[in-house]
Design a protein around this motif. Structure first.
Motif, mmCIF file in Angstrom:
data_model
loop_
_atom_site.group_PDB
_atom_site.id
_atom_site.type_symbol
_atom_site.label_atom_id
_atom_site.label_comp_id
_atom_site.label_asym_id
_atom_site.label_seq_id
_atom_site.Cartn_x
_atom_site.Cartn_y
_atom_site.Cartn_z
ATOM 1 N N ILE A 137 45.239 53.355 41.333
ATOM 2 C CA ILE A 137 44.589 54.647 41.552
ATOM 3 C C ILE A 137 43.091 54.603 41.267
ATOM 4 O O ILE A 137 42.424 55.645 41.270
ATOM 5 C CB ILE A 137 45.250 55.750 40.695
ATOM 6 N N ASP A 138 42.558 53.426 41.044
ATOM 7 C CA ASP A 138 41.161 53.293 40.674
ATOM 8 C C ASP A 138 40.383 52.549 41.757
ATOM 9 O O ASP A 138 40.650 51.370 42.027
ATOM 10 C CB ASP A 138 41.043 52.547 39.342
ATOM 11 N N ALA A 139 39.424 53.229 42.367
ATOM 12 C CA ALA A 139 38.663 52.635 43.475
ATOM 13 C C ALA A 139 37.857 51.416 43.022
ATOM 14 O O ALA A 139 37.712 50.441 43.769
ATOM 15 C CB ALA A 139 37.736 53.678 44.088
ATOM 16 N N ASN A 140 37.333 51.460 41.803
ATOM 17 C CA ASN A 140 36.560 50.314 41.320
ATOM 18 C C ASN A 140 37.424 49.061 41.193
ATOM 19 O O ASN A 140 36.955 47.942 41.413
ATOM 20 C CB ASN A 140 35.926 50.643 39.964
ATOM 21 N N THR A 141 38.693 49.258 40.854
ATOM 22 C CA THR A 141 39.592 48.110 40.723
ATOM 23 C C THR A 141 39.858 47.460 42.073
ATOM 24 O O THR A 141 39.831 46.229 42.189
ATOM 25 C CB THR A 141 40.921 48.540 40.070
ATOM 26 N N VAL A 142 40.096 48.259 43.105
ATOM 27 C CA VAL A 142 40.371 47.652 44.418
ATOM 28 C C VAL A 142 39.119 46.997 44.981
ATOM 29 O O VAL A 142 39.191 45.949 45.632
ATOM 30 C CB VAL A 142 40.982 48.663 45.418
ATOM 31 N N ARG A 143 37.952 47.586 44.713
ATOM 32 C CA ARG A 143 36.704 46.933 45.138
ATOM 33 C C ARG A 143 36.536 45.595 44.416
ATOM 34 O O ARG A 143 36.091 44.604 45.004
ATOM 35 C CB ARG A 143 35.508 47.834 44.839
ATOM 36 N N ARG A 144 36.878 45.591 43.131
ATOM 37 C CA ARG A 144 36.786 44.351 42.345
ATOM 38 C C ARG A 144 37.718 43.283 42.908
ATOM 39 O O ARG A 144 37.350 42.101 43.005
ATOM 40 C CB ARG A 144 37.135 44.645 40.893
ATOM 41 N N ILE A 145 38.918 43.672 43.298
ATOM 42 C CA ILE A 145 39.878 42.717 43.856
ATOM 43 C C ILE A 145 39.331 42.110 45.148
ATOM 44 O O ILE A 145 39.370 40.887 45.349
ATOM 45 C CB ILE A 145 41.237 43.395 44.100
ATOM 46 N N VAL A 146 38.805 42.945 46.012
ATOM 47 C CA VAL A 146 38.256 42.464 47.281
ATOM 48 C C VAL A 146 37.073 41.533 47.035
ATOM 49 O O VAL A 146 36.935 40.483 47.669
ATOM 50 C CB VAL A 146 37.839 43.657 48.174
ATOM 51 N N ARG A 147 36.230 41.913 46.086
ATOM 52 C CA ARG A 147 35.053 41.086 45.755
ATOM 53 C C ARG A 147 35.486 39.748 45.165
ATOM 54 O O ARG A 147 34.970 38.689 45.548
ATOM 55 C CB ARG A 147 34.172 41.852 44.773
ATOM 56 N N ARG A 183 46.310 48.782 32.160
ATOM 57 C CA ARG A 183 47.435 49.589 32.628
ATOM 58 C C ARG A 183 47.008 50.933 33.213
ATOM 59 O O ARG A 183 47.734 51.524 34.014
ATOM 60 C CB ARG A 183 48.409 49.837 31.467
ATOM 61 N N ASN A 184 45.828 51.417 32.799
ATOM 62 C CA ASN A 184 45.443 52.782 33.172
ATOM 63 C C ASN A 184 44.945 52.911 34.608
ATOM 64 O O ASN A 184 44.622 54.013 35.047
ATOM 65 C CB ASN A 184 44.365 53.304 32.211
ATOM 66 N N VAL A 185 44.884 51.815 35.351
ATOM 67 C CA VAL A 185 44.447 51.911 36.753
ATOM 68 C C VAL A 185 45.640 52.087 37.690
ATOM 69 O O VAL A 185 45.464 52.128 38.913
ATOM 70 C CB VAL A 185 43.626 50.671 37.189
ATOM 71 N N PHE A 186 46.835 52.187 37.111
ATOM 72 C CA PHE A 186 48.046 52.328 37.921
ATOM 73 C C PHE A 186 48.690 53.700 37.730
ATOM 74 O O PHE A 186 48.559 54.333 36.687
ATOM 75 C CB PHE A 186 49.091 51.279 37.506
ATOM 76 N N TRP A 187 49.416 54.100 38.754
ATOM 77 C CA TRP A 187 50.315 55.250 38.646
ATOM 78 C C TRP A 187 51.660 54.854 39.257
ATOM 79 O O TRP A 187 51.686 54.440 40.399
ATOM 80 C CB TRP A 187 49.757 56.468 39.387
ATOM 81 N N PRO A 188 52.747 54.971 38.489
ATOM 82 C CA PRO A 188 52.740 55.244 37.052
ATOM 83 C C PRO A 188 52.206 54.027 36.284
ATOM 84 O O PRO A 188 52.267 52.908 36.781
ATOM 85 C CB PRO A 188 54.221 55.473 36.748
ATOM 86 N N ALA A 189 51.712 54.277 35.080
ATOM 87 C CA ALA A 189 51.197 53.178 34.260
ATOM 88 C C ALA A 189 52.350 52.274 33.846
ATOM 89 O O ALA A 189 53.343 52.756 33.304
ATOM 90 C CB ALA A 189 50.500 53.728 33.025
ATOM 91 N N PRO A 190 52.268 50.983 34.136
ATOM 92 C CA PRO A 190 53.346 50.068 33.735
ATOM 93 C C PRO A 190 53.318 49.831 32.227
ATOM 94 O O PRO A 190 52.321 50.144 31.567
ATOM 95 C CB PRO A 190 53.013 48.787 34.497
ATOM 96 N N ASN A 191 54.389 49.299 31.703
ATOM 97 C CA ASN A 191 54.424 49.018 30.261
ATOM 98 C C ASN A 191 53.988 47.584 29.960
ATOM 99 O O ASN A 191 54.229 47.071 28.874
ATOM 100 C CB ASN A 191 55.815 49.288 29.681
ATOM 101 N N VAL A 192 53.349 46.952 30.943
ATOM 102 C CA VAL A 192 52.806 45.596 30.755
ATOM 103 C C VAL A 192 51.416 45.542 31.381
ATOM 104 O O VAL A 192 51.085 46.339 32.256
ATOM 105 C CB VAL A 192 53.696 44.524 31.428
ATOM 106 N N ASP A 193 50.609 44.617 30.898
ATOM 107 C CA ASP A 193 49.299 44.389 31.500
ATOM 108 C C ASP A 193 49.454 43.556 32.767
ATOM 109 O O ASP A 193 50.494 42.941 33.006
ATOM 110 C CB ASP A 193 48.379 43.671 30.514
ATOM 111 N N SER A 194 48.403 43.549 33.564
ATOM 112 C CA SER A 194 48.425 42.799 34.814
ATOM 113 C C SER A 194 47.312 41.767 34.837
ATOM 114 O O SER A 194 46.359 41.851 34.054
ATOM 115 C CB SER A 194 48.271 43.747 36.013
ATOM 116 N N GLY A 195 47.448 40.793 35.712
ATOM 117 C CA GLY A 195 46.433 39.754 35.830
ATOM 118 C C GLY A 195 46.198 39.377 37.274
ATOM 119 O O GLY A 195 47.083 39.542 38.125
#
Length: 295
Positions: free
Chosen positions: A35-45, A193-205
């Protein structure tokens, strides 16, 4: 490539879309929408997406990453299994990036059942992979589409660590070796975790995979090598002499194959490189054909 400043989805946009479509993310399909635009831009970059890339995305969901990819890539092919999400995505693309809608293709299928894609061969794989099938999907796509040169996937942090682990690491295992068969693998960042909806109970990489310019040099087939890998880690506490006894036909035959391959029979699977597994496969007296069995 220019696009409207509000082309990417905000948290409010995503919740409105989900409500309108009566969609609730399901654990069964490992759905956690970014749900975070900065995160998807970061992924593309981070993925280094270029204008000449044909990017395949698995599990586009409501289209957060898809829109960011379309801003940068020449073409995006999104593979979505969910009926409601697949039906809605082209409408979202047309509404938010109308000038780029012609550069988008939807494939409404289970990614594990996809063996061909429409249009030009994909050059990159960029995806927030469904958590419950991330490793099988990643390996399937790398195997099925050798034209994919660069991959950046977001997965559970634990899975990211396993995929990028070097020999000797505590978390080095089947995914590590099989990913290394295809590519140079490395961790490419962490995602909260806060860039997701719903927030998962684990971190991502984030995991970056760059296709090997030259395949592993071996006379063994991929299936033969992977059979050795599966056997070695099925009983990872055992020495390779014991762990590979079933694969080779006996402990003595396993020892002979190991010695011939220049590997200590007392070693354990977590110490070996993919090249060493390939050498063992070459010297096996009987080799199983287990294909891409995951673990």
């Amino acid at each position: 490539m220019s696009s409207p400043p509000d082309a990417l989805l905000s948290p409010a946009d995503i919740r409105e879309l989900a409500t309108a479509l009566n969609i609730r993310p399901t654990k069964q399909r490992g759905q956690n929408f970014v749900i975070d635009a900065n995160t998807v831009r970061r992924i593309v970059r981070t993925a280094g997406v270029r204008e000449d890339d044909v990017v395949v995305e698995v599990g586009p969901g409501l289209g957060s990453l898809t829109l960011a990819l379309l801003e940068a890539a020449g073409h995006v092919v999104a593979v979505e299994i969910d009926d409601a999400l697949a039906a809605a995505l082209p409408t979202t693309i047309a509404a938010r990036l109308p000038d780029r809608a012609g550069n988008f293709t939807l494939v409404h299928r289970d990614a594990l059942q996809v063996h061909e894609l429409p249009g030009p061969a994909p050059t990159a794989l960029v995806a927030n992979l469904p958590y419950n099938v991330s490793v099988p999907v990643l390996l399937h796509m790398l195997d099925t589409f050798p034209s994919i040169e660069r991959t950046l996937v977001m997965v559970q942090a634990e899975v990211a660590d396993r995929l990028a682990a070097p020999p000797g690491s505590r978390v080095y295992g089947v995914p590590s070796v099989k990913a290394a068969w295809y590519a140079e693998v490395k961790r490419a960042g962490s995602i909260g975790r806060n860039v997701f909806w719903p927030a998962p109970n684990v971190d991502s990489g984030l995991v970056s995979l760059v296709r090997r310019t030259e395949p592993i040099k071996t006379s063994a087939t991929k299936a033969q090598v992977f059979a050795v890998v599966d056997a070695a880690f099925a009983q990872r506490r055992k020495t390779l002499r014991a762990a590979l006894a079933g694969w080779a036909g006996s402990a003595a035959a396993a020892e002979a194959a190991l010695v011939a391959a220049g590997v200590s029979p007392q070693a354990r699977g977590e110490a070996l490189t993919v090249e060493e597994f390939a050498r063992i496969a070459e010297h096996g007296s009987t080799v199983g054909d287990e294909g891409e069995g995951q673990s």
